[in-house]
Design a protein around this motif. Structure first.
Motif, short mmCIF file in Angstrom:
data_model
loop_
_atom_site.label_atom_id
_atom_site.label_comp_id
_atom_site.label_asym_id
_atom_site.label_seq_id
_atom_site.Cartn_x
_atom_site.Cartn_y
_atom_site.Cartn_z
N LEU A 166 6.29 26.30 -19.09
CA LEU A 166 6.94 25.00 -18.96
C LEU A 166 8.32 25.08 -18.31
N TYR A 167 8.85 26.30 -18.27
CA TYR A 167 10.20 26.49 -17.74
C TYR A 167 10.17 27.45 -16.55
N ASN A 168 11.17 27.33 -15.70
CA ASN A 168 11.31 28.25 -14.57
C ASN A 168 12.19 29.43 -14.95
N GLY A 169 11.99 30.53 -14.25
CA GLY A 169 12.87 31.68 -14.44
C GLY A 169 12.26 32.69 -15.38
N LEU A 170 13.13 33.35 -16.14
CA LEU A 170 12.68 34.33 -17.15
C LEU A 170 12.63 33.60 -18.48
N ILE A 171 11.48 33.68 -19.14
CA ILE A 171 11.24 32.83 -20.31
C ILE A 171 10.81 33.67 -21.51
N VAL A 172 11.39 33.34 -22.66
CA VAL A 172 11.10 34.10 -23.89
C VAL A 172 10.33 33.24 -24.88
N TRP A 173 9.31 33.83 -25.44
CA TRP A 173 8.58 33.18 -26.54
C TRP A 173 8.47 34.18 -27.68
N GLU A 197 21.75 39.06 -10.41
CA GLU A 197 21.20 38.39 -9.22
C GLU A 197 19.93 39.05 -8.68
N VAL A 198 19.84 40.38 -8.80
CA VAL A 198 18.70 41.10 -8.22
C VAL A 198 17.37 40.65 -8.85
N PHE A 199 17.41 40.13 -10.07
CA PHE A 199 16.18 39.71 -10.74
C PHE A 199 15.84 38.24 -10.49
N LYS A 200 16.68 37.57 -9.70
CA LYS A 200 16.44 36.14 -9.49
C LYS A 200 15.66 35.84 -8.22
N SER A 201 15.42 36.88 -7.45
CA SER A 201 14.69 36.67 -6.21
C SER A 201 13.66 37.78 -6.10
N PHE A 202 12.50 37.52 -6.66
CA PHE A 202 11.49 38.57 -6.83
C PHE A 202 10.14 38.12 -6.31
N ASN A 203 9.38 39.07 -5.78
CA ASN A 203 8.01 38.79 -5.32
C ASN A 203 7.01 39.23 -6.37
N ASP A 204 5.89 38.53 -6.45
CA ASP A 204 4.74 38.97 -7.23
C ASP A 204 3.52 38.76 -6.35
N TRP A 205 2.98 39.85 -5.81
CA TRP A 205 1.75 39.77 -5.02
C TRP A 205 0.62 40.25 -5.92
N VAL A 206 -0.35 39.39 -6.12
CA VAL A 206 -1.43 39.75 -7.04
C VAL A 206 -2.61 40.28 -6.24
N ASN A 342 -10.38 41.78 0.27
CA ASN A 342 -9.05 41.66 0.86
C ASN A 342 -8.24 40.57 0.18
N GLY A 343 -8.47 40.43 -1.12
CA GLY A 343 -7.86 39.32 -1.86
C GLY A 343 -6.47 39.65 -2.36
N VAL A 344 -5.52 38.84 -1.90
CA VAL A 344 -4.16 38.97 -2.44
C VAL A 344 -3.56 37.58 -2.52
N VAL A 345 -2.91 37.29 -3.62
CA VAL A 345 -2.20 36.01 -3.76
C VAL A 345 -0.72 36.33 -3.71
N LYS A 346 -0.05 35.79 -2.68
CA LYS A 346 1.36 36.14 -2.47
C LYS A 346 2.25 35.10 -3.13
N ASP A 347 2.87 35.51 -4.20
CA ASP A 347 3.70 34.54 -4.91
C ASP A 347 5.13 35.07 -5.04
N VAL A 348 6.01 34.19 -5.47
CA VAL A 348 7.38 34.59 -5.78
C VAL A 348 7.74 34.00 -7.13
N MET A 349 8.77 34.53 -7.75
CA MET A 349 9.19 33.98 -9.03
C MET A 349 9.93 32.68 -8.80
N ARG A 350 9.72 31.75 -9.70
CA ARG A 350 10.36 30.44 -9.54
C ARG A 350 11.63 30.39 -10.40
N PHE A 351 12.77 30.25 -9.74
CA PHE A 351 14.04 30.11 -10.47
C PHE A 351 14.64 28.75 -10.23
#
Ligand code: PMV
Length: 351
Positions: A166-173, A197-206, A342-351
C-alpha cells in the motif's frame, strides 16, 4: 487491539464502481511463518515495485444478494471469486456494509500471469483500496493516512505480504523495536530520513526462470513452519536482522546489504528444504544464475545481487548508478539464457 479498524454502523449504500491500482513488492527480510489471523511470526521489510501492478475495478450492486464474480484479464475465475467471497465474510466487522450487495470484480496484472511475481500482494492491495474507496462514499471521508492504514490492515487479512504494497519505498510489516510505529496488524513506511540515497534508486529485474503454477502455495509453506524444528531460530534471526539492516540503510553500506539480502533469500529456501515434507522451489536455472552472479561479483566487484520469492524466479537487484549499464549487459548476455522464454520483467523500486 483492532478496535481502531471496526467499521461504522451508520452507512448509506448505493450502486457504484470504483477502480484502483496497486503495485507488487519484494521482501528483503522475509516473512515466512504466521500465527492465527495473519499475524506474522517475524517482522519483514520490502521494496515496493513500480511497473508490476494489479489494476482492479469493483462494481458494487447495492441491495442485491451477496455474491462475488471475478474476471482476470477478461476471463471468469470462479476459484478466485470463492476466495474473495470468503475474505469479504471474514472482514465484515471492519466494513459492516460489505455483505449487502453483489460484486463484479475485474482485475488485470501488468506482469505475466503465473510469472511467480506476487500477484496476491498487488491483487489484495488493489482490492483493499477499492473497498476503502467504497467505504468512504458509504460512511464518510477519513484522512488519507487513516484510509491507507486501514487498507493495509484489510489487505493483510487477504494475503499477509499485501499489506506492504500500500505504500511506496521501503516498507516494514511486523512489530520490531527497531522501527518506531511498526505493527503486526498493518505495514508502515520505513522513515525516509533513515535511508541512504543509494537505496532510493534501485532496479529489480525479475528473471522468469520457470513460468507456471508453483508446486507448493505460500499458504502451505507458511503452515509447514509450524512443525519445522528450525522455525523459532529463523524467526529470531529475522528479528535480529533488523539491527544490521537499520545500520546498513543509514550508512549506505552496499557490501553488507548484499550479504544480508542474499542470506535472507537463501534462508527462506533453506526453511522449505528443512520442512516436513520438504520441498524445493528453486530450479536448475535458479542455481545457475546465482552462481553466475557470484562469479560476476568476484570478477568485477559490481553490486549485482539477488533475492528470491517463494518460487524459482530470481529478482536481480542493482542500484541505478554508473555501474548499471555494465550490469544490464551482463544480464542480457549471460543470465537471460537461463529463463524459460527469454522472460525478464524490468522493474524499478517505487519511491
Ligand atoms: O503473503 P504471502 O502469504 O503470499 O507470503 C509471502 C511470503 C514471501 O513472499 C515468500 C516473503 C515475503 O515477505 O513477501
Amino acid at each position: 487491539m483492532t478496535t481502531q479498524f471496526i467499521g461504522k454502523e451508520n452507512f448509506t449504500i448505493h450502486t457504484q464502481t470504483v477502480s484502483e491500482s496497486c503495485p507488487s513488492n519484494i521482501a528483503l527480510i522475509k516473512y515466512w511463518g504466521k500465527y492465527d489471523n495473519q499475524i506474522p511470526a517475524n517482522p519483514s521489510i520490502s521494496y515496493t515495485l513500480n511497473h508490476c501492478k494489479t489494476n482492479t475495478s469493483m462494481e458494487f450492486l447495492a441491495d442485491e444478494p451477496f455474491s462475488v464474480q471475478t474476471f482476470l484479464s477478461g476471463n471468469e475465475e470462479v476459484k478466485f471469486a470463492e476466495k474473495i467471497e470468503k475474505y469479504f465474510r471474514n472482514i465484515e466487522q471492519y466494513l459492516p456494509w460489505i455483505l449487502k450487495g453483489k460484486y463484479i470484480i475485474r482485475t488485470e496484472n501488468t506482469f505475466p500471469h503465473s510469472s511467480g511475481i506476487a500477484s496476491s500482494a498487488s491483487g489484495f492491495g488493489a482490492i483493499a483500496k477499492c473497498l476503502m474507496a467504497l467505504d468512504e462514499t458509504f460512511t464518510g471521508k477519513i484522512s488519507e493516512e487513516e484510509s491507507l492504514r486501514k487498507a493495509s490492515f484489510l489487505a493483510r487479512l487477504g494475503s499477509g505480504s499485501a499489506c506492504r504494497s500500500l505504500y511506496n519505498g521501503l516498507i516494514v510489516w511486523g512489530e520490531t523495536e527497531e522501527v518506531q510505529g511498526s505493527s503486526d496488524l498493518f505495514a508502515v513506511p520505513y522513515p525516509d530520513a533513515e535511508i541512504h540515497e543509494v537505496f532510493k534508486s534501485f532496479n529489480d529485474w525479475v528473471l522468469l526462470i520457470h513460468e507456471g503454477q508453483k508446486s507448493v502455495s505460500s499458504t502451505v509453506g507458511h503452515g509447514l513452519m509450524k512443525t519445522n524444528s528450525y522455525a523459532e531460530r529463523r524467526f529470531q534471526e529475522a528479528r535480529e536482522n533488523f539491527v544490521p539492516m537499520k545500520e546498513i540503510l543509514k550508512s549506505g553500506d552496499m557490501e553488507r546489504f548484499i550479504k544480508l539480502v542474499e542470506h535472507e533469500a537463501l534462508t527462506l529456501h533453506a526453511m522449505m528444504m528443512m520442512s516436513d515434507p520438504a520441498f524445493i522451489l528453486m530450479k536448475t536455472g535458479t542455481l545457475e544464475v546465482i552462481n553466475k552472479i557470484w562469479d560476476f561479483r568476484r570478477e568485477t566487484e559490481l553490486p549485482l545481487f539477488f533475492t528470491l520469492d517463494a518460487g524459482a524466479n530470481v529478482h536481480l537487484l542493482f542500484p541505478s548508478d554508473a555501474s548499471e549499464e555494465q550490469i544490464k549487459t551482463f544480464i542480457e548476455t549471460e543470465l537471460l539464457q537461463h529463463t524459460q522464454k527469454n522472460g525478464v520483467v524490468k522493474d524499478v523500486m517505487r519511491f
